[in-house]
Design a protein around this motif. Structure first.
Motif, PDB file in Angstrom:
ATOM      1  N   MET A   1      -1.328 -19.053   5.028  1.00  0.00           N
ATOM      2  CA  MET A   1      -2.136 -18.287   5.970  1.00  0.00           C
ATOM      3  C   MET A   1      -3.384 -17.772   5.252  1.00  0.00           C
ATOM      4  O   MET A   1      -3.293 -17.154   4.198  1.00  0.00           O
ATOM      5  N   THR A   2      -4.565 -18.087   5.768  1.00  0.00           N
ATOM      6  CA  THR A   2      -5.801 -17.687   5.120  1.00  0.00           C
ATOM      7  C   THR A   2      -6.375 -16.457   5.814  1.00  0.00           C
ATOM      8  O   THR A   2      -5.855 -15.966   6.796  1.00  0.00           O
ATOM      9  N   GLY A   3      -7.519 -16.015   5.317  1.00  0.00           N
ATOM     10  CA  GLY A   3      -8.175 -14.869   5.919  1.00  0.00           C
ATOM     11  C   GLY A   3      -8.357 -13.745   4.924  1.00  0.00           C
ATOM     12  O   GLY A   3      -8.183 -13.912   3.711  1.00  0.00           O
ATOM     13  N   TRP A   4      -8.706 -12.562   5.430  1.00  0.00           N
ATOM     14  CA  TRP A   4      -8.972 -11.404   4.584  1.00  0.00           C
ATOM     15  C   TRP A   4      -7.673 -10.933   3.935  1.00  0.00           C
ATOM     16  O   TRP A   4      -6.655 -10.788   4.592  1.00  0.00           O
ATOM     17  N   THR A   5      -7.726 -10.706   2.627  1.00  0.00           N
ATOM     18  CA  THR A   5      -6.560 -10.224   1.895  1.00  0.00           C
ATOM     19  C   THR A   5      -6.940  -8.994   1.071  1.00  0.00           C
ATOM     20  O   THR A   5      -8.122  -8.674   0.903  1.00  0.00           O
ATOM     21  N   ALA A   6      -5.937  -8.327   0.511  1.00  0.00           N
ATOM     22  CA  ALA A   6      -6.179  -7.129  -0.295  1.00  0.00           C
ATOM     23  C   ALA A   6      -6.973  -7.443  -1.550  1.00  0.00           C
ATOM     24  O   ALA A   6      -7.578  -6.540  -2.143  1.00  0.00           O
ATOM     25  N   ASP A   7      -7.007  -8.713  -1.975  1.00  0.00           N
ATOM     26  CA  ASP A   7      -7.793  -9.096  -3.150  1.00  0.00           C
ATOM     27  C   ASP A   7      -9.288  -8.879  -2.919  1.00  0.00           C
ATOM     28  O   ASP A   7     -10.064  -8.844  -3.878  1.00  0.00           O
ATOM     29  N   ARG A   8      -9.687  -8.726  -1.653  1.00  0.00           N
ATOM     30  CA  ARG A   8     -11.102  -8.561  -1.338  1.00  0.00           C
ATOM     31  C   ARG A   8     -11.527  -7.093  -1.280  1.00  0.00           C
ATOM     32  O   ARG A   8     -12.687  -6.801  -1.001  1.00  0.00           O
ATOM     33  N   ILE A   9     -10.604  -6.188  -1.544  1.00  0.00           N
ATOM     34  CA  ILE A   9     -10.961  -4.766  -1.566  1.00  0.00           C
ATOM     35  C   ILE A   9     -11.896  -4.510  -2.739  1.00  0.00           C
ATOM     36  O   ILE A   9     -11.561  -4.829  -3.884  1.00  0.00           O
ATOM     37  N   PRO A  10     -13.071  -3.950  -2.498  1.00  0.00           N
ATOM     38  CA  PRO A  10     -13.997  -3.688  -3.598  1.00  0.00           C
ATOM     39  C   PRO A  10     -13.556  -2.510  -4.460  1.00  0.00           C
ATOM     40  O   PRO A  10     -12.624  -1.777  -4.112  1.00  0.00           O
ATOM     41  N   ASP A  11     -14.227  -2.331  -5.575  1.00  0.00           N
ATOM     42  CA  ASP A  11     -13.949  -1.238  -6.504  1.00  0.00           C
ATOM     43  C   ASP A  11     -14.016   0.098  -5.758  1.00  0.00           C
ATOM     44  O   ASP A  11     -14.977   0.391  -5.052  1.00  0.00           O
ATOM     45  N   GLN A  12     -12.983   0.912  -5.894  1.00  0.00           N
ATOM     46  CA  GLN A  12     -12.909   2.210  -5.219  1.00  0.00           C
ATOM     47  C   GLN A  12     -13.055   3.383  -6.177  1.00  0.00           C
ATOM     48  O   GLN A  12     -12.845   4.536  -5.788  1.00  0.00           O
ATOM     49  N   ARG A  13     -13.436   3.115  -7.428  1.00  0.00           N
ATOM     50  CA  ARG A  13     -13.573   4.193  -8.396  1.00  0.00           C
ATOM     51  C   ARG A  13     -14.638   5.196  -7.950  1.00  0.00           C
ATOM     52  O   ARG A  13     -15.691   4.812  -7.441  1.00  0.00           O
TER      53      ARG A  13
END
Length: 301
Positions: A1-13
């Motif tokens: 299954m493709t699409g948006w995943t948590a790996d695409r979360i940008p740096d939140q520092r």
């Protein structure tokens, strides 16, 4: 299954994120992913012992604070202390929810318990923290909806469902109200020229600890229903993706609504979801907002 995943979360520092109901289920996954990307995460939980255990599992920069959304005094106390300790808050995920399919129950303030937890507590919390959110750069509020909102209808003459109560119907109404709140919040933030963004998400049909709890009043049959639910629901890690995208995707716009792309929006990759006509109706939004202000005593925007 493709699409948006948590790996695409940008740096939140450097960002402060508040997640209600963060000790289990969708909230735990959301808090975990935010902390993993460097955010300082506030676990806003009713059970602080469970919150401390969740914090140990999550690791990173995490703090636990007591919040009972079904008690307005708890909401006010939590917001006052948090606002003093964190002048700027970058993210508020209004995740916590109650699913009560048994007999009607009321909160300490006399409200139908699902409406109190899923809507009124979050309405008040958002208003009480709005100045702190506005002090951050590009802050967001994420409101949690449900596919059940699509078939629900708000009865403003009986918001507390004192007549002909049914738990499942009350839950659907509460999630419709939560959705209406998120949409109306977006309208009002835009009209006020606020830098804060309101975004919505729903998890589709997801396996969380709320599911078996919701049916426990049926005893053995409740357990059968819960086991059947395992066949049609998706893992909580996937169910949390819509709200994580709503919270962190830099391309998200105010008023967007995310959910699963599959049949009936029950499961699948993250996509933009569809609001019901009632949820999108500005007249309904104005009416709910006025009712929430009156019931909670919190007025803003």
């Amino acid at each position: 299954m493709t699409g948006w995943t948590a790996d695409r979360i940008p740096d939140q520092r450097g960002r402060v994120a508040v997640v209600t109901g963060a000790n289990s289920g969708l909230g735990l996954i959301t808090a975990t992913e935010l902390a993993r990307r460097g955010a300082r995460v506030v676990l806003a939980v009713r059970d602080t012992a469970a919150g401390e255990e969740a914090a140990r599992r999550i690791g990173g920069d995490v703090e636990v604070r007591e919040l009972d959304l079904a008690r307005l005094d708890s909401v006010r106390a939590f917001a006052a202390k948090l606002a003093a300790d964190h002048p700027a808050i970058d993210l508020l995920v209004n995740n916590a929810g109650a699913v009560l399919l048994g007999p009607r129950r009321t909160s300490a303030d006399g409200f139908e318990l699902q409406l109190a937890t899923n809507v009124l507590g979050h309405f008040a919390l958002t208003g009480l923290l709005l100045d702190n959110l506005a002090a951050a750069r590009a802050a967001r509020v994420v409101s949690l909806s449900s596919i059940t909102h699509k078939t629900a209808h708000l009865d403003f003459d009986d918001l507390m469902f004192e007549r002909g109560y049914r738990g499942s119907t009350a839950y659907g109404r509460s999630k419709l109200a939560a959705t209406v709140f998120g949409v109306e919040l977006d309208r009002r933030l835009r009209a006020a020229g606020s830098p804060v963004t309101s975004v919505l998400a729903h998890p589709g049909m997801t396996r969380t600890n709320l599911t078996p709890r919701a049916w426990e009043h049926l005893g053995r049959w409740g357990r059968v229903i819960s086991w059947f639910g395992l066949l049609v629901t998706q893992p909580v890690e996937r169910g949390a993706l819509p709200q994580l995208r709503a919270a962190t995707d830099p391309d998200v716009r105010g008023g967007q609504f995310f959910g699963p792309a599959g049949l009936g929006e029950m499961r699948g990759r993250v996509t933009e979801a569809r609001l019901s006509r009632e949820a999108a109706d500005p007249a309904v939004g104005r009416r709910l907002w006025a009712a929430a202000e009156e019931l909670t005593g919190v007025r803003y925007l």
